[in-house]
Each structure stands twice: as C-alpha cells, then as structure tokens.
Design a protein around this motif. Structure first.
Motif, PDB file in Angstrom:
ATOM      1  N   ARG A   1     -35.530  24.943  -4.061  1.00  8.04           N
ATOM      2  CA  ARG A   1     -34.315  24.334  -4.632  1.00  8.04           C
ATOM      3  C   ARG A   1     -33.835  23.184  -3.756  1.00  8.04           C
ATOM      4  O   ARG A   1     -33.482  22.114  -4.259  1.00  8.04           O
ATOM      5  N   GLU A   2     -33.801  23.395  -2.449  1.00  7.64           N
ATOM      6  CA  GLU A   2     -33.376  22.337  -1.537  1.00  7.64           C
ATOM      7  C   GLU A   2     -34.298  21.125  -1.644  1.00  7.64           C
ATOM      8  O   GLU A   2     -33.836  19.984  -1.627  1.00  7.64           O
TER       9      GLU A   2
ATOM     10  N   VAL B   1     -36.143  20.194  -4.259  1.00  2.00           N
ATOM     11  CA  VAL B   1     -35.924  19.536  -5.549  1.00  2.00           C
ATOM     12  C   VAL B   1     -34.618  18.748  -5.526  1.00  2.00           C
ATOM     13  O   VAL B   1     -34.559  17.605  -6.002  1.00  2.00           O
ATOM     14  N   LEU B   2     -33.568  19.324  -4.971  1.00  4.68           N
ATOM     15  CA  LEU B   2     -32.293  18.607  -4.871  1.00  4.68           C
ATOM     16  C   LEU B   2     -32.455  17.332  -4.042  1.00  4.68           C
ATOM     17  O   LEU B   2     -31.909  16.277  -4.388  1.00  4.68           O
TER      18      LEU B   2
ATOM     19  N   ARG C   1     -38.383  21.861 -12.564  1.00  2.00           N
ATOM     20  CA  ARG C   1     -39.186  21.359 -11.438  1.00  2.00           C
ATOM     21  C   ARG C   1     -39.656  22.500 -10.531  1.00  2.00           C
ATOM     22  O   ARG C   1     -40.780  22.480 -10.038  1.00  2.00           O
ATOM     23  N   ILE C   2     -38.794  23.474 -10.294  1.00  2.00           N
ATOM     24  CA  ILE C   2     -39.191  24.629  -9.477  1.00  2.00           C
ATOM     25  C   ILE C   2     -40.302  25.383 -10.175  1.00  2.00           C
ATOM     26  O   ILE C   2     -41.300  25.766  -9.551  1.00  2.00           O
TER      27      ILE C   2
ATOM     28  N   ALA D   1     -37.461  30.506  -2.880  1.00  2.00           N
ATOM     29  CA  ALA D   1     -36.668  29.901  -3.954  1.00  2.00           C
ATOM     30  C   ALA D   1     -35.621  28.931  -3.390  1.00  2.00           C
ATOM     31  O   ALA D   1     -35.387  27.857  -3.960  1.00  2.00           O
ATOM     32  N   VAL D   2     -35.004  29.291  -2.281  1.00  2.00           N
ATOM     33  CA  VAL D   2     -33.992  28.427  -1.667  1.00  2.00           C
ATOM     34  C   VAL D   2     -34.653  27.166  -1.127  1.00  2.00           C
ATOM     35  O   VAL D   2     -34.141  26.049  -1.298  1.00  2.00           O
TER      36      VAL D   2
ATOM     37  N   ILE E   1     -33.612  21.130 -12.448  1.00  2.00           N
ATOM     38  CA  ILE E   1     -33.990  21.785 -11.193  1.00  2.00           C
ATOM     39  C   ILE E   1     -34.873  22.990 -11.480  1.00  2.00           C
ATOM     40  O   ILE E   1     -35.926  23.167 -10.855  1.00  2.00           O
ATOM     41  N   SER E   2     -34.475  23.812 -12.428  1.00  2.00           N
ATOM     42  CA  SER E   2     -35.263  24.997 -12.786  1.00  2.00           C
ATOM     43  C   SER E   2     -36.651  24.607 -13.266  1.00  2.00           C
ATOM     44  O   SER E   2     -37.651  25.244 -12.904  1.00  2.00           O
TER      45      SER E   2
ATOM     46  N   GLU F   1     -29.057  21.490 -13.614  1.00  2.00           N
ATOM     47  CA  GLU F   1     -29.601  22.818 -13.296  1.00  2.00           C
ATOM     48  C   GLU F   1     -30.877  23.088 -14.092  1.00  2.00           C
ATOM     49  O   GLU F   1     -31.832  23.665 -13.567  1.00  2.00           O
TER      50      GLU F   1
ATOM     51  N   GLU G   1     -25.818  20.266  -2.869  1.00  2.00           N
ATOM     52  CA  GLU G   1     -25.148  21.368  -3.577  1.00  2.00           C
ATOM     53  C   GLU G   1     -23.693  21.015  -3.876  1.00  2.00           C
ATOM     54  O   GLU G   1     -23.171  21.360  -4.934  1.00  2.00           O
TER      55      GLU G   1
END
Length: 141
Positions: free
Chosen positions: A82-83, A85-86, A114-115, A78-79, A111-112, A108, A93
């Motif tokens: 997230r990285e 996608v960011l 896209r993840i 998940a991390v 981001i969610s 957010e 962050e």
C-alpha cells in the motif's frame, strides 16, 4: 623590538623587570576577546572530531538505520504494498484521508487494483517459470 604586554592597548617595552601584566588585565582581555565574536564554543567546532566522537556518531547512525530496517521488516506485506502504491500515485495517507468521499473511494479502488495486480503478477510469474521448465521424460537418449 617592542612587545605589547598590556592588553589594554598601551605598549610596554620588553625586558623590564617588575612591570608584568597583572591577573586583572588578563581577565579583562579574555572578556573582550570573547565579546568580539570569537566564543570558545566556535573554536571547538572548528577542530576536527576525535576518533571517539566519530565512532559515537557512526554508532548513532547505525542504531538509527537498524531501527528503521527493523520497523520496515516488521510491517506486513499488505502495508508495504500500500505504501509503495501510494508513493507511485504521489499520495500520502493524510492526503487520501482529506479527499472528498467520492474521490477517495475511486483512489482506494485504484490502490486495491494495483496491489492485486502486484500480488497476482508475482504469482503468475512464478507459475510461468514453472511452465517454462521442461518436463522430465524417460525417452531422452
């Protein structure tokens, strides 16, 4: 031929016995040489590195890369997602945390989404591959 044996700038003729340069003149000459912008440290930087120095540099680089790889491998999926996608969004962050609440909530949510698309996309691709394979049948000649 004349040889300058005196470092103070005066000349001396070669071959004279007993008129050598004393240690004080040599020390003074060394002091002037180091003051003239040619320090000994600069000379040592101009020489090529020894095999041991190159090996030590390589070991340090390998250690740093191994540490970076291990840190990446230790991160949860998940991390990592997230990285990624960011990074795609061109955000960090810190920048996300500095956003106003409404803008941050929208970011957010993006981001969610896209993840979730990445996770579901991988799962759907795996399911699709399984569906594309022919079913085993006993009727084949």
């Amino acid at each position: 031929m004349r040889i300058d044996g005196d470092y103070s700038g005066s000349t001396a003729s070669a071959g004279r016995v007993g008129q050598g340069v004393d240690a004080g003149d040599f020390a003074a000459a060394m002091a002037r040489a180091t003051e003239s912008g040619e320090p000994a440290a600069a000379e040592s930087q101009k020489r090529p590195p020894t095999a041991e120095e190159r090996a030590a540099t390589i070991r340090q680089a390998n250690t740093a890369l191994a540490k970076e790889l291990q840190e990446y491998l230790d991160k949860p999926l998940a991390v990592k997602l997230r990285e990624a996608v960011l990074k795609e969004m061109g955000l960090t962050e810190e920048e996300l945390a500095a956003m106003p609440p409404a803008e941050r909530q929208a970011a957010e949510a993006e981001i969610s989404e896209r993840i979730r698309e990445r996770l579901l996309g991988r799962k759907e691709e795996g399911q699709q591959q399984a569906m594309d394979e022919p079913l085993p049948s006993g009727d084949q000649p």
